[in-house]
Design a protein around this motif. Structure first.
Motif, mmCIF file in Angstrom:
data_model
loop_
_atom_site.group_PDB
_atom_site.id
_atom_site.type_symbol
_atom_site.label_atom_id
_atom_site.label_comp_id
_atom_site.label_asym_id
_atom_site.label_seq_id
_atom_site.Cartn_x
_atom_site.Cartn_y
_atom_site.Cartn_z
ATOM 1 N N MET A 30 -4.591 14.357 -8.913
ATOM 2 C CA MET A 30 -4.320 12.927 -8.724
ATOM 3 C C MET A 30 -3.745 12.701 -7.333
ATOM 4 O O MET A 30 -3.104 13.584 -6.764
ATOM 5 C CB MET A 30 -3.310 12.437 -9.769
ATOM 6 N N ASN A 31 -3.954 11.521 -6.812
ATOM 7 C CA ASN A 31 -3.338 11.171 -5.535
ATOM 8 C C ASN A 31 -1.849 10.902 -5.759
ATOM 9 O O ASN A 31 -1.476 10.168 -6.675
ATOM 10 C CB ASN A 31 -4.003 9.936 -4.934
ATOM 11 N N ILE A 32 -1.020 11.503 -4.916
ATOM 12 C CA ILE A 32 0.434 11.383 -5.057
ATOM 13 C C ILE A 32 1.032 10.925 -3.731
ATOM 14 O O ILE A 32 0.718 11.482 -2.680
ATOM 15 C CB ILE A 32 1.071 12.734 -5.451
ATOM 16 N N HIS A 33 1.881 9.921 -3.790
ATOM 17 C CA HIS A 33 2.653 9.545 -2.603
ATOM 18 C C HIS A 33 3.956 8.909 -3.049
ATOM 19 O O HIS A 33 3.970 7.914 -3.784
ATOM 20 C CB HIS A 33 1.882 8.570 -1.711
ATOM 21 N N VAL A 34 5.061 9.494 -2.599
ATOM 22 C CA VAL A 34 6.391 9.002 -2.946
ATOM 23 C C VAL A 34 7.096 8.572 -1.667
ATOM 24 O O VAL A 34 7.119 9.307 -0.673
ATOM 25 C CB VAL A 34 7.232 10.088 -3.655
ATOM 26 N N ALA A 35 7.658 7.391 -1.687
ATOM 27 C CA ALA A 35 8.439 6.856 -0.564
ATOM 28 C C ALA A 35 9.757 6.321 -1.112
ATOM 29 O O ALA A 35 9.905 6.156 -2.325
ATOM 30 C CB ALA A 35 7.656 5.752 0.148
ATOM 31 N N PRO A 36 10.730 6.049 -0.251
ATOM 32 C CA PRO A 36 12.025 5.569 -0.741
ATOM 33 C C PRO A 36 11.923 4.296 -1.579
ATOM 34 O O PRO A 36 12.711 4.093 -2.504
ATOM 35 C CB PRO A 36 12.826 5.341 0.537
ATOM 36 N N THR A 37 10.961 3.428 -1.251
ATOM 37 C CA THR A 37 10.789 2.179 -1.997
ATOM 38 C C THR A 37 9.320 1.975 -2.338
ATOM 39 O O THR A 37 8.431 2.539 -1.686
ATOM 40 C CB THR A 37 11.268 0.956 -1.184
ATOM 41 N N VAL A 38 9.087 1.133 -3.338
ATOM 42 C CA VAL A 38 7.708 0.792 -3.713
ATOM 43 C C VAL A 38 7.007 0.112 -2.545
ATOM 44 O O VAL A 38 5.831 0.407 -2.251
ATOM 45 C CB VAL A 38 7.711 -0.134 -4.945
ATOM 46 N N GLU A 39 7.730 -0.771 -1.872
ATOM 47 C CA GLU A 39 7.125 -1.521 -0.772
ATOM 48 C C GLU A 39 6.661 -0.592 0.345
ATOM 49 O O GLU A 39 5.566 -0.758 0.905
ATOM 50 C CB GLU A 39 8.132 -2.542 -0.217
ATOM 51 N N GLU A 40 7.477 0.393 0.681
ATOM 52 C CA GLU A 40 7.099 1.335 1.730
ATOM 53 C C GLU A 40 5.907 2.186 1.296
ATOM 54 O O GLU A 40 4.996 2.439 2.099
ATOM 55 C CB GLU A 40 8.271 2.240 2.087
ATOM 56 N N ALA A 41 5.889 2.602 0.046
ATOM 57 C CA ALA A 41 4.764 3.398 -0.456
ATOM 58 C C ALA A 41 3.465 2.612 -0.369
ATOM 59 O O ALA A 41 2.413 3.161 0.002
ATOM 60 C CB ALA A 41 5.031 3.825 -1.900
ATOM 61 N N GLU A 42 3.511 1.334 -0.684
ATOM 62 C CA GLU A 42 2.308 0.503 -0.618
ATOM 63 C C GLU A 42 1.873 0.283 0.826
ATOM 64 O O GLU A 42 0.675 0.327 1.134
ATOM 65 C CB GLU A 42 2.565 -0.841 -1.309
ATOM 66 N N ARG A 43 2.825 0.073 1.726
ATOM 67 C CA ARG A 43 2.478 -0.103 3.150
ATOM 68 C C ARG A 43 1.842 1.169 3.702
ATOM 69 O O ARG A 43 0.886 1.111 4.485
ATOM 70 C CB ARG A 43 3.729 -0.454 3.968
#
Length: 380
Positions: A252-265
């Motif tokens: 699966m594609n995985i990407h974790v960022a400090p916030t949801v907004e940053e992950a989407e950007r």
């Protein structure tokens, strides 16, 4: 001589998992996609840095073979796997996948035996029959023969590993009394996996050999992985193979960022990198629009890829967001019967710093909420 190495392998797996704590297992996946803003050298060296980090934080490593496109630089899969082994201490190093029709199976047995020894028994071998017509044409291999070559190659490799001398009289391999060395140190041999999309024929074949399936791509992204794994389990029952202890890996594609907004950007303009490339080269269809025998399940593959890459698509199994969001998504995945997940971390074109951060956040703030056994063979 080993009469039934596949049955022996299942016995070994049951013994190796005896008394182990049940939990999810995770890994990082690399084909080393080559973004236009990066050099080939930078892409490969930074990938090795991510592998080192993965090993330090308790992630396994899976590597995928590709040729002739930016979709992946790992054309020399064995040499890159050797580098990954040298930079790791406990991560299992897996192929996801090695395309068997592109290789002499005796050489595969030799190379894999060498890697298994050098890694201290940490090698997993995921294999597939391939699908990109441009790769077959570039390497001078007939795509129409891929399924047949794949199955014969698998037989050759297992016999080469498990018999003192290899005698095999097949269509593509014909040898008598060849001593294939070095032998792998895992007994009876390194764990095997067979890559599947949604083809029932491939799932049944894997189950007939007591080999776990490996599910990825649009199959996983569209939420079909539980169906494929469910079919494999039913077929395992039909063939009389125990399977409850086995967790087929799902990509699966995985990407974790400090916030949801940053992950989407971070995903904007990047998450469909491979989809755009594969629209041009990622198909077994010939110039007349014909699918070769055995590839009927690929008729709508590109449409599935495009649908799977739609941002925010309902039912998506992409693991993207803040740590809390990804934890909740993984709990949902686990409820669907999936306990073994590996994936790309970040996107081509995203900074190396952010991709490393994604791995670190996943390890420190996601994995502790989902029990993960470390330092042993996975539940194959």
């Amino acid at each position: 001589r080993i009469v039934n190495p596949f049955a022996r392998r299942l016995d070994w797996l049951r013994r190796s998992n005896n008394g182990r704590e049940k939990g999810m297992r995770f890994g990082i996946f690399l084909t080393v996609r080559w973004h236009q803003d990066w050099t080939q050298e930078q892409s490969l060296l930074e990938a090795l840095e991510r592998i080192e980090l993965a090993d330090q934080v308790g992630l396994d490593v899976w590597l995928g073979e590709h040729h002739f496109s930016r979709h992946g630089l790992l054309s020399g899969l064995f040499s890159f796997a050797g580098s990954a082994i040298a930079k790791t201490k406990r991560a299992r190093i897996g192929m996801a996948v090695l395309v068997l029709p592109f290789h002499n199976p005796i050489r595969v047995a030799e190379e894999a035996g060498m890697l298994d020894i050098l890694s201290g028994g940490r090698l997993d071998l995921g294999v597939g029959s391939g699908y990109q017509r441009q790769e077959f044409e570039g390497l001078g291999v007939d795509l129409e023969e891929s399924r047949e070559r794949f199955r014969e190659s698998l037989d050759v490799i297992v016999k080469a590993w498990t018999e003192e001398e290899l005698t095999f009289h097949g269509k593509y391999t014909d040898v008598e009394g060849v001593a294939v060395v070095p032998k792998p140190i895992q007994v009876p041999h390194p764990p095997l996996f067979i890559a599947v999309s949604t083809s029932p024929e491939t799932v049944e074949y894997a189950a007939s050999r007591a080999i776990p399936v490996m599910v990825g791509g649009p199959t996983a992204a569209l939420g079909k992985a539980p169906e494929v794994i469910g079919l494999w389990r039913r077929k395992m029952e039909e063939f009389g193979h125990k399977h409850a202890h086995i967790d087929p890996p799902v990509n699966m594609n995985i990407h974790v960022a400090p916030t949801v907004e940053e992950a989407e950007r971070d995903a904007v303009g990047r998450e469909d990198f491979s989809t755009r490339i594969l629209a041009q080269i990622g198909s077994p269809v010939d110039k007349d629009g014909r699918l070769p025998k055995g590839y009927e399940a690929w008729a709508n593959r590109q449409k599935d890829r495009e649908l799977a890459s739609v941002p925010g698509r309902a039912g998506s199994m992409a693991l993207r967001g803040s740590p809390n969001v990804v934890v909740e998504r993984l709990k949902e995945v686990q409820e669907l019967g999936i306990d073994h997940v590996f994936g790309y971390f970040g996107y081509p074109g995203l900074s190396h710093k952010k991709r490393m951060q994604s791995i670190e956040l996943f390890a420190s703030e996601v994995m502790p909420h989902l029990r993960q056994p470390v330092g042993q063979p996975a539940q194959h």
